[in-house]
Scaffold this motif. Structure first.
Motif, PDB file in Angstrom:
ATOM      1  N   LEU A  42      32.759  38.950  38.518  1.00  0.00           N
ATOM      2  CA  LEU A  42      33.681  38.129  38.070  1.00  0.00           C
ATOM      3  C   LEU A  42      34.477  38.449  38.873  1.00  0.00           C
ATOM      4  CD1 LEU A  42      33.347  41.091  34.346  1.00  0.00           C
ATOM      5  CD2 LEU A  42      31.884  38.451  34.825  1.00  0.00           C
ATOM      6  N   ARG A  43      34.659  38.782  39.417  1.00  0.00           N
ATOM      7  CA  ARG A  43      36.405  38.802  40.889  1.00  0.00           C
ATOM      8  C   ARG A  43      35.978  36.796  41.551  1.00  0.00           C
ATOM      9  NH1 ARG A  43      37.754  44.996  42.342  1.00  0.00           N
ATOM     10  NH2 ARG A  43      38.971  45.359  40.453  1.00  0.00           N
ATOM     11  N   VAL A  44      34.503  36.766  41.681  1.00  0.00           N
ATOM     12  CA  VAL A  44      34.004  35.674  42.207  1.00  0.00           C
ATOM     13  C   VAL A  44      34.618  34.409  42.521  1.00  0.00           C
ATOM     14  CG1 VAL A  44      32.627  36.698  43.811  1.00  0.00           C
ATOM     15  CG2 VAL A  44      32.196  35.550  42.061  1.00  0.00           C
ATOM     16  N   TRP A  45      35.023  34.268  40.676  1.00  0.00           N
ATOM     17  CA  TRP A  45      34.883  32.885  40.244  1.00  0.00           C
ATOM     18  C   TRP A  45      36.861  32.511  39.711  1.00  0.00           C
ATOM     19  CZ3 TRP A  45      31.826  30.248  40.068  1.00  0.00           C
ATOM     20  CH2 TRP A  45      30.410  30.375  39.399  1.00  0.00           C
ATOM     21  N   ARG A  46      37.608  33.716  40.473  1.00  0.00           N
ATOM     22  CA  ARG A  46      38.712  33.673  40.932  1.00  0.00           C
ATOM     23  C   ARG A  46      39.351  32.363  41.908  1.00  0.00           C
ATOM     24  NH1 ARG A  46      41.656  39.684  40.905  1.00  0.00           N
ATOM     25  NH2 ARG A  46      40.826  40.112  38.737  1.00  0.00           N
ATOM     26  N   ASP A  47      37.829  32.165  42.630  1.00  0.00           N
ATOM     27  CA  ASP A  47      38.529  31.517  43.948  1.00  0.00           C
ATOM     28  C   ASP A  47      38.325  29.851  42.847  1.00  0.00           C
ATOM     29  OD1 ASP A  47      38.006  29.695  45.847  1.00  0.00           O
ATOM     30  OD2 ASP A  47      36.411  30.743  47.361  1.00  0.00           O
ATOM     31  N   GLY A  48      39.609  28.917  43.133  1.00  0.00           N
ATOM     32  CA  GLY A  48      38.902  27.289  42.731  1.00  0.00           C
ATOM     33  C   GLY A  48      37.893  26.741  43.482  1.00  0.00           C
TER      34      GLY A  48
ATOM     35  N   VAL B 272      34.591  27.603  42.316  1.00  0.00           N
ATOM     36  CA  VAL B 272      33.828  27.228  40.082  1.00  0.00           C
ATOM     37  C   VAL B 272      33.113  25.535  40.618  1.00  0.00           C
ATOM     38  CG1 VAL B 272      35.860  26.438  38.373  1.00  0.00           C
ATOM     39  CG2 VAL B 272      36.051  28.834  39.390  1.00  0.00           C
TER      40      VAL B 272
ATOM     41  N   ARG C 122      28.956  36.215  45.616  1.00  0.00           N
ATOM     42  CA  ARG C 122      29.452  34.603  45.058  1.00  0.00           C
ATOM     43  C   ARG C 122      28.285  33.926  44.867  1.00  0.00           C
ATOM     44  NH1 ARG C 122      33.237  35.557  48.704  1.00  0.00           N
ATOM     45  NH2 ARG C 122      32.181  33.415  51.211  1.00  0.00           N
TER      46      ARG C 122
END
Length: 419
Positions: free
Chosen positions: A209-215, A218, A339
């Protein structure tokens, strides 16, 4: 020099993937015949196809823990058994015109394929470590080759008006014989050794879930969604698209899918030099454009011949997007596994779940206009392609045959449809 046991191990994995591809393509090539036997609408066929999607996702999600506990060979045994049973049940459902039977058979087939995918990738990685040479690219190339052979078989039997139930039952028997030989040649214990990497504990889920903070991730996720969706749409709908949308015969519809499968196979095996010379962003942008041209011709051309030829562009354009996106997701060594897993799972969902939903839209506007959704998404992927450029010094990308399976070993293989 390889010892005989290692040669048999590697050959067994190749055979397993080849037979899996034959089974998948045999079903796809006969979808017009199955639809006619079931006497369902396009939307109803979409519901039937969800059996394959849901079964595949369930198989992949539970495969990791099972491999960790029982080992790869045991899970391959289970997957092979369920896969073969699924083909047999699908054959019975088609022969007796039972939509529920076909749905159940596809769910079993997808579950078996999903179960086996993770185990086969773990085994393939172990063979790579043993011999010190790449194995996974060829492994997934065998799946692509299997789809070509299965499509050709489907084409021939469609032309001969061979009953679809008997066809799928014969493929089930072939699958049973080949997979029994193959799995017996796989050594025990490999899966248990690799299982910690395949399991998904609480920390792994939180990291995903945290990896999706990376634009950037996304944007890569959007690209992989589009490219997996593009491939899955052809796998699920191409024969029906040509039969219903362009008025060709069922034989011609099967031939069109065969051309698509061949184009995918060629693109997967021939893409490496282009990636090394031009880089990921340029190749994926060009791939999206090529695929978009192919889809546009299928949708808008009034000529069935032009539309049939255009599926080659569709296949070539869709062939590399998934693996290249997975490679880009793993650029940074820190957190690469989380990721890659997140992006591969997103792609697998798009490959399996997205295309069947097109059937509901097609009920209202027809299959040809519905494929405009794929066309619009490909334009988005072409615009977002710069996100695939490495953050640091350029890393040479390697083309690998994509098979959307959502495994953590995706940097070396393709992950699908799948998938």
């Amino acid at each position: 020099m390889l010892d005989q046991a290692t040669r048999r191990w590697r050959a067994a994995l190749f055979v397993f993937m080849l037979v899996s591809g034959v089974g998948m393509a045999s079903w796809v090539a006969r979808t017009p015949a199955v639809r006619d036997a079931l006497e369902v609408s396009t939307g109803g066929m979409g519901v039937v196809l969800f059996g394959l999607s849901t079964g595949s996702m369930a198989g992949v999600l539970v495969s990791g823990p099972l491999v960790r506990r029982y080992g790869g060979r045991a899970v391959m045994w289970g997957g092979a058994a369920v896969l073969t049973a699924g083909l047999a049940v699908t054959a019975g459902g088609a022969a007796w015109s039972l939509a529920g039977g076909v749905f159940a058979g596809l769910a079993l087939f997808g579950s078996g394929l999903g179960l086996a995918e993770v185990a086969v990738n773990i085994e393939g990685a172990a063979v790579e470590r043993r011999i010190g040479r790449p194995v996974l690219p060829v492994l997934h190339g065998c799946f692509s080759l299997g789809t070509v052979l299965g499509a050709l078989l489907g084409l021939a039997l469609t032309a001969a008006r061979f009953p679809v139930g008997a066809h799928l039952l014969a493929v089930a028997a072939l699958s049973a014989a080949a997979t029994v030989w193959a799995v017996r040649s796989v050594p025990a214990g490999t899966g248990r050794e690799a299982a910690p990497e395949a399991s998904a504990g609480p920390k792994d889920r939180l990291a995903a879930l945290r990896v999706w903070r990376d634009g950037r991730l996304v944007l890569i996720g959007v690209i992989v969604l589009v490219m997996a969706f593009t491939e899955g749409a052809a796998n699920d709908w191409l024969p029906l698209l040509m039969v219903d949308g362009h008025g060709v015969s069922a034989t011609a519809g099967s031939l069109t899918y065969t051309a698509f499968a061949v184009a995918m196979t060629v693109g997967r095996f021939a893409g490496g030099p282009f990636l090394e010379r031009f880089g990921r962003a340029a190749v994926v942008r060009a791939s999206a454009v090529v695929a978009a041209v192919g889809v546009a011709l299928v949708v808008f051309s009034p000529s069935p011949l032009v539309a049939g030829a255009a599926v080659v562009l569709w296949g070539l354009g869709a062939s590399l997007g998934f693996p290249v996106s997975i490679s880009a997701a793993g650029d940074d060594p820190e957190g690469a596994a989380a990721r890659v897993s997140a992006v591969a799972t997103a792609g697998y969902l798009a490959f399996l779940v997205g295309p069947p939903s097109l059937g509901f839209l097609a009920d209202h506007v027809g299959l040809r206009p519905t494929m405009g959704v794929v066309l619009g998404l490909l334009v988005v992927a072409a615009l977002l392609a710069p996100a695939l450029r490495p953050r640091g010094p350029r890393v040479a990308a390697t083309a690998v045959p994509p098979q959307p399976d959502g495994t953590a070993a995706a940097p070396l293989d393709d992950g699908a449809g799948r998938p």
